[in-house]
Write a protein that holds these residues in place. Structure first.
Motif, mmCIF file in Angstrom:
data_model
loop_
_atom_site.group_PDB
_atom_site.id
_atom_site.type_symbol
_atom_site.label_atom_id
_atom_site.label_comp_id
_atom_site.label_asym_id
_atom_site.label_seq_id
_atom_site.Cartn_x
_atom_site.Cartn_y
_atom_site.Cartn_z
ATOM 1 N N UNK A 1 0.844 -1.207 0.000
ATOM 2 C CA UNK A 1 0.000 0.000 0.000
ATOM 3 C C UNK A 1 0.885 1.265 0.000
ATOM 4 N N UNK A 2 1.957 1.247 0.777
ATOM 5 C CA UNK A 2 2.872 2.401 0.792
ATOM 6 C C UNK A 2 3.507 2.556 -0.591
ATOM 7 N N UNK A 3 3.909 1.440 -1.187
ATOM 8 C CA UNK A 3 4.513 1.470 -2.525
ATOM 9 C C UNK A 3 3.553 2.039 -3.558
ATOM 10 N N UNK A 4 2.299 1.642 -3.487
ATOM 11 C CA UNK A 4 1.305 2.174 -4.431
ATOM 12 C C UNK A 4 1.149 3.678 -4.216
ATOM 13 N N UNK A 5 1.052 4.079 -2.946
ATOM 14 C CA UNK A 5 0.946 5.512 -2.636
ATOM 15 C C UNK A 5 2.110 6.302 -3.223
ATOM 16 N N UNK A 6 3.311 5.709 -3.145
ATOM 17 C CA UNK A 6 4.510 6.394 -3.645
ATOM 18 C C UNK A 6 4.487 6.612 -5.152
ATOM 19 N N UNK A 7 3.745 5.770 -5.878
ATOM 20 C CA UNK A 7 3.675 5.993 -7.328
ATOM 21 C C UNK A 7 2.336 6.636 -7.725
ATOM 22 N N UNK A 8 1.652 7.195 -6.737
ATOM 23 C CA UNK A 8 0.466 8.009 -7.039
ATOM 24 C C UNK A 8 -0.838 7.238 -7.175
ATOM 25 N N UNK A 9 -0.853 5.997 -6.681
ATOM 26 C CA UNK A 9 -2.123 5.244 -6.685
ATOM 27 C C UNK A 9 -2.706 5.337 -5.277
ATOM 28 N N UNK A 10 -3.855 6.002 -5.130
ATOM 29 C CA UNK A 10 -4.382 6.208 -3.778
ATOM 30 C C UNK A 10 -4.874 4.916 -3.135
ATOM 31 N N UNK A 11 -4.666 4.793 -1.833
ATOM 32 C CA UNK A 11 -5.138 3.609 -1.091
ATOM 33 C C UNK A 11 -5.802 4.073 0.210
ATOM 34 N N UNK A 12 -6.394 3.119 0.905
ATOM 35 C CA UNK A 12 -7.048 3.443 2.179
ATOM 36 C C UNK A 12 -6.051 3.500 3.332
ATOM 37 N N UNK A 13 -4.798 3.103 3.093
ATOM 38 C CA UNK A 13 -3.813 2.923 4.164
ATOM 39 C C UNK A 13 -3.339 4.262 4.731
ATOM 40 N N UNK A 14 -3.319 4.372 6.043
ATOM 41 C CA UNK A 14 -2.748 5.576 6.679
ATOM 42 C C UNK A 14 -1.400 5.221 7.303
ATOM 43 N N UNK A 15 -1.412 4.300 8.274
ATOM 44 C CA UNK A 15 -0.133 3.847 8.842
ATOM 45 C C UNK A 15 -0.335 2.549 9.617
ATOM 46 N N UNK A 16 0.761 1.822 9.756
ATOM 47 C CA UNK A 16 0.705 0.606 10.579
ATOM 48 C C UNK A 16 0.773 1.037 12.036
ATOM 49 N N UNK A 17 -0.055 0.399 12.878
ATOM 50 C CA UNK A 17 -0.101 0.786 14.284
ATOM 51 C C UNK A 17 0.763 -0.124 15.141
ATOM 52 N N UNK A 18 0.736 -1.403 14.836
ATOM 53 C CA UNK A 18 1.501 -2.381 15.620
ATOM 54 C C UNK A 18 1.610 -3.659 14.801
ATOM 55 N N UNK A 19 1.992 -4.761 15.443
ATOM 56 C CA UNK A 19 2.266 -6.005 14.712
ATOM 57 C C UNK A 19 1.082 -6.505 13.883
ATOM 58 N N UNK A 20 -0.123 -6.282 14.377
ATOM 59 C CA UNK A 20 -1.290 -6.852 13.707
ATOM 60 C C UNK A 20 -2.303 -5.830 13.204
#
Ligand code: C5P
Length: 243
Positions: free
Chosen positions: A58-77
């Protein structure tokens, strides 16, 4: 885990109310299911690996301009995600014949397709997620023609990114499924990649040996699913130190 409002529990993930308005917390379970829940097991550590791998993609997609629902990882799960209106489709992209396509058309598993093929299933467990033509999707109002054009071009961009990333670590991306959500920003709808991207929803074969490194290992009883996912995470450089 703090007490909080459960929004939805699926086969592999749970959604909780998020800390800020417009957010959810997505929790990755260790449960593995196949055949629409007919086969079930608990694979210790799968949720941790899928949380990491989904974050990576998801971060990789965001980096190439493809929007995703991902904000950030909070913890292991868990990861923090934007609330979206899920379009009730499984958007499947295939580069090589496998799974339901190979079966339906009597094709040899692994046969190269003339070009990437995008297909859609209607998300409904009771019906077993039936394949649906674009005509149905538009006629039944699940998405507009414009949405469908945008979804196809997004799915093909995701395919380019995932195929390239995987090939770089010696893995062939045979096919995958994504889900698309709609977000309303100042009353303007925007489509984003939602749900997860992990070996649970891709077919991944080692380029050299053809070894399967995805959920088919579980579906077809080919060995340890945990070893397969650990190998993918290791190659991607996202293997947590304590798994
Ligand atoms: O089974 P089939 O060949 O149609 O699956 C195509 C791709 O979509 C596979 O990578 C599979 O893992 C994924 N898929 C999924 N969830 C489903 C159906 C398929 O992630 N419900």
């Amino acid at each position: 885990m703090a007490r909080r409002k459960l929004i939805y529990e699926g086969k592999a993930k749970i959604l909780y109310e998020g800390p800020e308005p417009g957010t959810y917390v997505q929790y990755f379970k260790d449960d593995a299911t196949a055949g629409n829940g007919a086969k079930k097991d608990v694979i210790e550590g799968k949720g941790v690996l899928n949380n990491r791998m989904s974050e990576f993609f998801m971060v990789g997609l965001g980096n190439i301009g493809i929007p995703t629902h991902f904000i950030r990882r909070l913890n292991m799960r868990e990861q923090l995600i934007r609330q979206v209106e899920i379009i009730p489709l499984e958007v499947i992209v295939r580069n090589f014949a496998a799974g339901s396509m190979a079966k339906r058309l009597g094709m040899e598993e692994g046969a190269t397709l003339p070009r990437p093929i995008v297909e859609f299933s209607y998300k409904d467990d009771k019906l077993g997620d039936p394949l649906v033509p674009e005509e149905y999707i538009i006629a039944f109002g699940w998405a507009s023609q414009q949405d469908m054009d945008d979804i196809v071009s997004m799915a093909l961009r995701v395919n380019d990114f995932l195929s390239g990333t995987m090939y770089g670590v010696g893995i062939k991306l045979v096919d995958f499924k994504i889900e698309i959500g709609r977000i309303w920003d100042n009353e303007f709808p925007r489509l984003v990649v939602a749900d997860e991207i992990s070996p649970d929803c891709c077919r991944l074969w080692d380029v050299e040996t053809g070894q399967k490194l995805d959920k088919d290992v579980f579906r077809q009883d080919l060995g340890s699913l945990s070893d397969a996912y650990t190998e993918v995470a290791r190659r991607l450089g996202v293997l947590p130190s304590n798994v």
